[in-house]
Design an enzyme around this catalytic site. Structure first.
Site, PDB file in Angstrom:
ATOM      1  CE  LYS A 192       8.628   1.937  28.037  1.00  0.00           C
ATOM      2  NZ  LYS A 192       8.428   2.989  29.037  1.00  0.00           N
ATOM      3  CG  HIS A 248       2.908   3.417  26.504  1.00  0.00           C
ATOM      4  ND1 HIS A 248       3.916   4.308  26.893  1.00  0.00           N
ATOM      5  CD2 HIS A 248       3.606   2.197  27.246  1.00  0.00           C
ATOM      6  CE1 HIS A 248       4.856   3.905  27.807  1.00  0.00           C
ATOM      7  NE2 HIS A 248       4.394   2.609  28.029  1.00  0.00           N
ATOM      8  CD  GLU A 268       7.151   5.875  27.315  1.00  0.00           C
ATOM      9  OE1 GLU A 268       7.360   5.098  26.427  1.00  0.00           O
ATOM     10  OE2 GLU A 268       7.528   5.420  28.531  1.00  0.00           O
ATOM     11  CB  SER A 279       9.459   1.142  38.278  1.00  0.00           C
ATOM     12  OG  SER A 279       9.925   2.532  37.738  1.00  0.00           O
TER      13      SER A 279
END
Ligand code: PGA
Length: 259
Positions: free
Chosen positions: A11, A95, A97, A215
């Site tokens: 990222k 993605h 985001e 996660s």
């Protein structure tokens, strides 16, 4: 047998020196030959430095984004050809985001997916539902729609050639410390494979890797990778720490023979 793909999505993190340092720590610990595939996905700006640091190590370069047009007046954008020229193999599209923070639609994701595979690179198409969608039992509907749109222009030939990877990333599990349970993830992965079989046929669907993301870390990698339809992990936070990322790679190496 599907070879696990363990990919670190860095990222908008790490400066140039930190990126190079992380790569050297990772490459020092990779078994040779490596039975699983590994990829690191730095910011565009550090792709070249990371490539140099990787040297001949068996780690593939990835990119976090791309624009779908071939060239021209698109200020601030990067083309598939530019990424190919840099030695990139994998490119993310869809993605969460990009969808939720940068406003990318299903249609844009579909165009990016098409550009990536027709440009000879490998697509990691990310799909996943929000917490609200999960709680209102819309997971299958949302993931199904994202797959339909994302793969609308990805031909069977591209899927068959190994240039297609799907990443199931429940939005509620990304960067939150909440991980889907292995059973929750497997359920959606099985649905995704059924959708792939409807579109590309059973044989091709069985050959396509479906990663889990959200996660993922050293301590939960083994149980996730033990699921029949989980073929790798797309890792954000934990991929920034050499020891965590190496631990995940080691879990994948241990799980590969039975997968
Ligand atoms: P996370 O991110 O591992 O930090 O949850 C995963 C991703 O966004 O790919």
């Amino acid at each position: 047998m599907r070879k696990f793909l363990i990919a670190g999505n860095w990222k908008m993190n790490l400066d140039r020196a930190e990126s190079v340092d992380l790569v050297s720590k990772i490459t020092a610990k990779i078994p040779s030959p490596c039975p699983v595939e590994i990829s690191v996905i730095p910011t565009f700006l550090h792709i070249e430095a990371v490539k140099d640091a990787l040297g001949a190590a068996a780690v593939q370069l990835g990119a976090q984004n791309v624009y779908f047009e071939k060239k021209g007046a698109f200020t601030g954008e990067v083309s598939v050809a530019m990424l190919r020229d840099m030695g990139v193999k994998y490119v993310l599209a869809g993605h969460s985001e990009r969808r939720h923070i940068l406003g990318e639609t299903d249609e844009i994701t579909g165009k990016k997916a098409q550009a990536i595979v027709t440009g000879g690179l490998s697509l990691i198409l990310c799909v996943g539902e929000t917490l609200e969608q999960r709680q209102s039992f819309k997971t299958v509907e949302v993931v199904g729609r994202q797959l339909d749109a994302g793969l609308a222009h990805v031909a069977a030939a591209n899927a068959e050639s190994g240039h297609l990877v799907i990443a199931y990333e429940p939005v509620w599990a990304i960067g939150t410390g909440l991980t889907a349970t292995p059973a929750q993830a497997q359920e959606v992965h099985a649905f995704i494979r059924t959708k792939l079989a409807e579109k590309y046929g059973q044989d091709t669907a069985q050959s396509i890797r479906i990663q889990y993301g959200g996660s993922a870390k050293k301590s939960n990698a083994a149980e996730l990778l033990a699921q029949v339809d989980i073929d790798g992990l797309l890792i954000g936070g934990a991929s920034l720490m050499a020891e965590e990322f190496i631990g995940i790679v080691q879990a994948a190496v241990a799980a590969q023979p039975g997968h």
